[in-house]
Design a protein around this motif. Structure first.
Motif, PDB file in Angstrom:
ATOM      1  N   LEU A  68      38.462  35.963  44.131  1.00 31.47           N
ATOM      2  CA  LEU A  68      37.755  37.223  44.357  1.00 31.47           C
ATOM      3  C   LEU A  68      37.258  37.806  43.030  1.00 31.47           C
ATOM      4  CD1 LEU A  68      36.995  39.500  46.356  1.00 31.47           C
ATOM      5  CD2 LEU A  68      39.271  40.433  46.005  1.00 31.47           C
ATOM      6  N   LEU A  69      38.148  37.919  42.059  1.00 36.18           N
ATOM      7  CA  LEU A  69      37.756  38.452  40.762  1.00 36.18           C
ATOM      8  C   LEU A  69      36.711  37.567  40.084  1.00 36.18           C
ATOM      9  CD1 LEU A  69      41.208  39.642  39.394  1.00 36.18           C
ATOM     10  CD2 LEU A  69      39.198  41.091  39.790  1.00 36.18           C
ATOM     11  N   ALA A  70      36.895  36.256  40.133  1.00 34.85           N
ATOM     12  CA  ALA A  70      35.932  35.354  39.492  1.00 34.85           C
ATOM     13  C   ALA A  70      34.562  35.489  40.126  1.00 34.85           C
ATOM     14  CB  ALA A  70      36.423  33.911  39.566  1.00 34.85           C
ATOM     15  N   TRP A  71      34.518  35.536  41.438  1.00 28.26           N
ATOM     16  CA  TRP A  71      33.214  35.640  42.098  1.00 28.26           C
ATOM     17  C   TRP A  71      32.509  36.924  41.671  1.00 28.26           C
ATOM     18  CZ3 TRP A  71      30.123  32.305  44.202  1.00 28.26           C
ATOM     19  CH2 TRP A  71      28.966  32.778  44.830  1.00 28.26           C
ATOM     20  N   LEU A  72      33.218  38.022  41.667  1.00 28.85           N
ATOM     21  CA  LEU A  72      32.592  39.306  41.345  1.00 28.85           C
ATOM     22  C   LEU A  72      32.274  39.439  39.856  1.00 28.85           C
ATOM     23  CD1 LEU A  72      34.679  41.515  43.774  1.00 28.85           C
ATOM     24  CD2 LEU A  72      32.275  40.849  44.021  1.00 28.85           C
ATOM     25  N   ALA A 116      36.764  44.291  30.991  1.00 29.78           N
ATOM     26  CA  ALA A 116      35.726  43.494  31.651  1.00 29.78           C
ATOM     27  C   ALA A 116      35.376  42.224  30.879  1.00 29.78           C
ATOM     28  CB  ALA A 116      34.481  44.338  31.907  1.00 29.78           C
ATOM     29  N   ARG A 117      35.064  42.320  29.600  1.00 31.82           N
ATOM     30  CA  ARG A 117      34.639  41.135  28.826  1.00 31.82           C
ATOM     31  C   ARG A 117      35.760  40.103  28.708  1.00 31.82           C
ATOM     32  NH1 ARG A 117      30.667  38.818  29.051  1.00 31.82           N
ATOM     33  NH2 ARG A 117      31.864  36.948  29.119  1.00 31.82           N
ATOM     34  N   PRO A 118      36.978  40.494  28.267  1.00 36.75           N
ATOM     35  CA  PRO A 118      38.031  39.468  28.179  1.00 36.75           C
ATOM     36  C   PRO A 118      38.427  38.928  29.556  1.00 36.75           C
ATOM     37  CG  PRO A 118      38.888  41.610  27.481  1.00 36.75           C
ATOM     38  CD  PRO A 118      37.420  41.767  27.677  1.00 36.75           C
ATOM     39  N   LEU A 119      38.379  39.773  30.576  1.00 38.56           N
ATOM     40  CA  LEU A 119      38.713  39.301  31.920  1.00 38.56           C
ATOM     41  C   LEU A 119      37.667  38.301  32.413  1.00 38.56           C
ATOM     42  CD1 LEU A 119      40.565  39.434  34.367  1.00 38.56           C
ATOM     43  CD2 LEU A 119      39.293  41.444  35.150  1.00 38.56           C
ATOM     44  N   THR A 120      36.407  38.587  32.137  1.00 36.14           N
ATOM     45  CA  THR A 120      35.337  37.651  32.522  1.00 36.14           C
ATOM     46  C   THR A 120      35.542  36.301  31.846  1.00 36.14           C
ATOM     47  OG1 THR A 120      33.787  39.468  32.871  1.00 36.14           O
ATOM     48  CG2 THR A 120      32.836  37.278  32.556  1.00 36.14           C
ATOM     49  N   ASP A 121      35.868  36.330  30.556  1.00 35.16           N
ATOM     50  CA  ASP A 121      36.114  35.073  29.830  1.00 35.16           C
ATOM     51  C   ASP A 121      37.297  34.311  30.430  1.00 35.16           C
ATOM     52  OD1 ASP A 121      34.028  35.706  28.133  1.00 35.16           O
ATOM     53  OD2 ASP A 121      35.335  36.426  26.514  1.00 35.16           O
ATOM     54  N   LEU A 122      38.370  35.015  30.725  1.00 35.52           N
ATOM     55  CA  LEU A 122      39.559  34.393  31.305  1.00 35.52           C
ATOM     56  C   LEU A 122      39.264  33.821  32.695  1.00 35.52           C
ATOM     57  CD1 LEU A 122      42.555  33.815  30.859  1.00 35.52           C
ATOM     58  CD2 LEU A 122      43.049  36.069  31.812  1.00 35.52           C
ATOM     59  N   LEU A 123      38.523  34.563  33.489  1.00 40.77           N
ATOM     60  CA  LEU A 123      38.165  34.087  34.833  1.00 40.77           C
ATOM     61  C   LEU A 123      37.235  32.888  34.772  1.00 40.77           C
ATOM     62  CD1 LEU A 123      37.805  37.553  36.516  1.00 40.77           C
ATOM     63  CD2 LEU A 123      39.552  35.840  37.054  1.00 40.77           C
ATOM     64  N   ALA A 124      36.316  32.873  33.812  1.00 40.93           N
ATOM     65  CA  ALA A 124      35.415  31.720  33.664  1.00 40.93           C
ATOM     66  C   ALA A 124      36.211  30.456  33.368  1.00 40.93           C
ATOM     67  CB  ALA A 124      34.392  31.978  32.557  1.00 40.93           C
ATOM     68  N   LEU A 125      37.255  30.587  32.551  1.00 42.05           N
ATOM     69  CA  LEU A 125      38.069  29.426  32.188  1.00 42.05           C
ATOM     70  C   LEU A 125      38.997  28.963  33.302  1.00 42.05           C
ATOM     71  CD1 LEU A 125      38.989  30.379  28.533  1.00 42.05           C
ATOM     72  CD2 LEU A 125      37.548  28.461  29.273  1.00 42.05           C
ATOM     73  N   THR A 126      39.338  29.856  34.218  1.00 43.65           N
ATOM     74  CA  THR A 126      40.315  29.499  35.244  1.00 43.65           C
ATOM     75  C   THR A 126      39.642  29.294  36.604  1.00 43.65           C
ATOM     76  OG1 THR A 126      40.828  31.857  35.526  1.00 43.65           O
ATOM     77  CG2 THR A 126      42.260  30.585  34.063  1.00 43.65           C
ATOM     78  N   TYR A 127      39.208  30.355  37.235  1.00 43.73           N
ATOM     79  CA  TYR A 127      38.594  30.262  38.564  1.00 43.73           C
ATOM     80  C   TYR A 127      37.077  30.094  38.521  1.00 43.73           C
ATOM     81  CZ  TYR A 127      42.937  31.069  40.918  1.00 43.73           C
ATOM     82  OH  TYR A 127      44.209  30.914  41.401  1.00 43.73           O
ATOM     83  N   GLY A 128      36.512  30.135  37.349  1.00 43.40           N
ATOM     84  CA  GLY A 128      35.069  30.066  37.194  1.00 43.40           C
ATOM     85  C   GLY A 128      34.379  28.848  37.773  1.00 43.40           C
TER      86      GLY A 128
END
Length: 194
Positions: free
Chosen positions: A19-23, A80-92
């Motif tokens: 959910l977080l990765a998609w958004l 937002a920015r660090p979370l986006t980076d973390l999500l890209a690496l995991t659920y991205g």
């Protein structure tokens, strides 16, 4: 019992990661609870419950249009920015490849396999260093290479796309590579038409 995420063990569930990765990886888009529940194969009440927590935490914004509840990443949050980076690496990989692969002519089905799919399925192990994708169909190799490079730029990791014909994919277990892919966890990016 809820299964803890193996891709990002800080999260209590894989659904939260998806959910977080998609958004966050589609920051300019709003998605309805109904759309998200269809995308992730879960109930609207489950998505809505997760969204309630994320809105209260300031990670998502919501907009109501009648009965429609739209959700969007809150990019004003300092996380937002660090979370986006973390999500890209995991659920991205699931979110990004769902953008690039369906648009390519000749892609009949596509699956993430290998270590990313194994972690997504709950198998223990180190974080994946790359993303392995199997494309079924007759898509142009150059188009697939372009898609892999576009995904790599967004994900910050190598994306390896392997193409096989539909005939090879549906043939009995003659090919050791395909037999191995079929026997291990995979994540469908493009579902074959029924």
């Amino acid at each position: 019992m809820q299964v803890r995420s193996r891709l990002l063990p800080l999260l209590r569930s894989p659904l939260l990661g998806e959910l977080l990765a998609w958004l966050y990886l589609h920051p300019g888009d709003s998605s309805s609870v109904a759309e998200l529940s269809r995308r992730f194969g879960t109930s609207q009440s489950t998505v809505s419950r997760e969204a309630d927590h994320l809105v209260r935490a300031g990670l998502l914004r919501e907009e109501r249009r009648g009965n429609l509840r739209l959700l969007q990443a809150d990019l004003t949050n300092p996380l937002a920015r660090p979370l986006t980076d973390l999500l890209a690496l995991t659920y991205g990989p699931a979110a990004v490849l769902a953008d690039v692969l369906p648009a390519i002519a000749g892609v009949e089905a596509a699956y993430i396999y290998g270590s990313w799919a194994a972690r997504y399925a709950g198998e223990a192990g180190p974080p994946p260093v790359d993303v392995d994708v199997l494309v079924v169909g007759d898509a142009d190799e150059d188009d697939l290479a372009d898609a892999a490079r576009a995904a790599e730029r967004r994900l910050g990791r190598e994306v390896n796309i392997h193409r096989v014909s539909a005939a090879a994919w549906h043939a009995p277990g003659d090919d050791p590579f395909l037999t191995s892919v079929r026997s291990r966890p995979s994540y469908a990016i493009v579902e074959p038409e029924a």
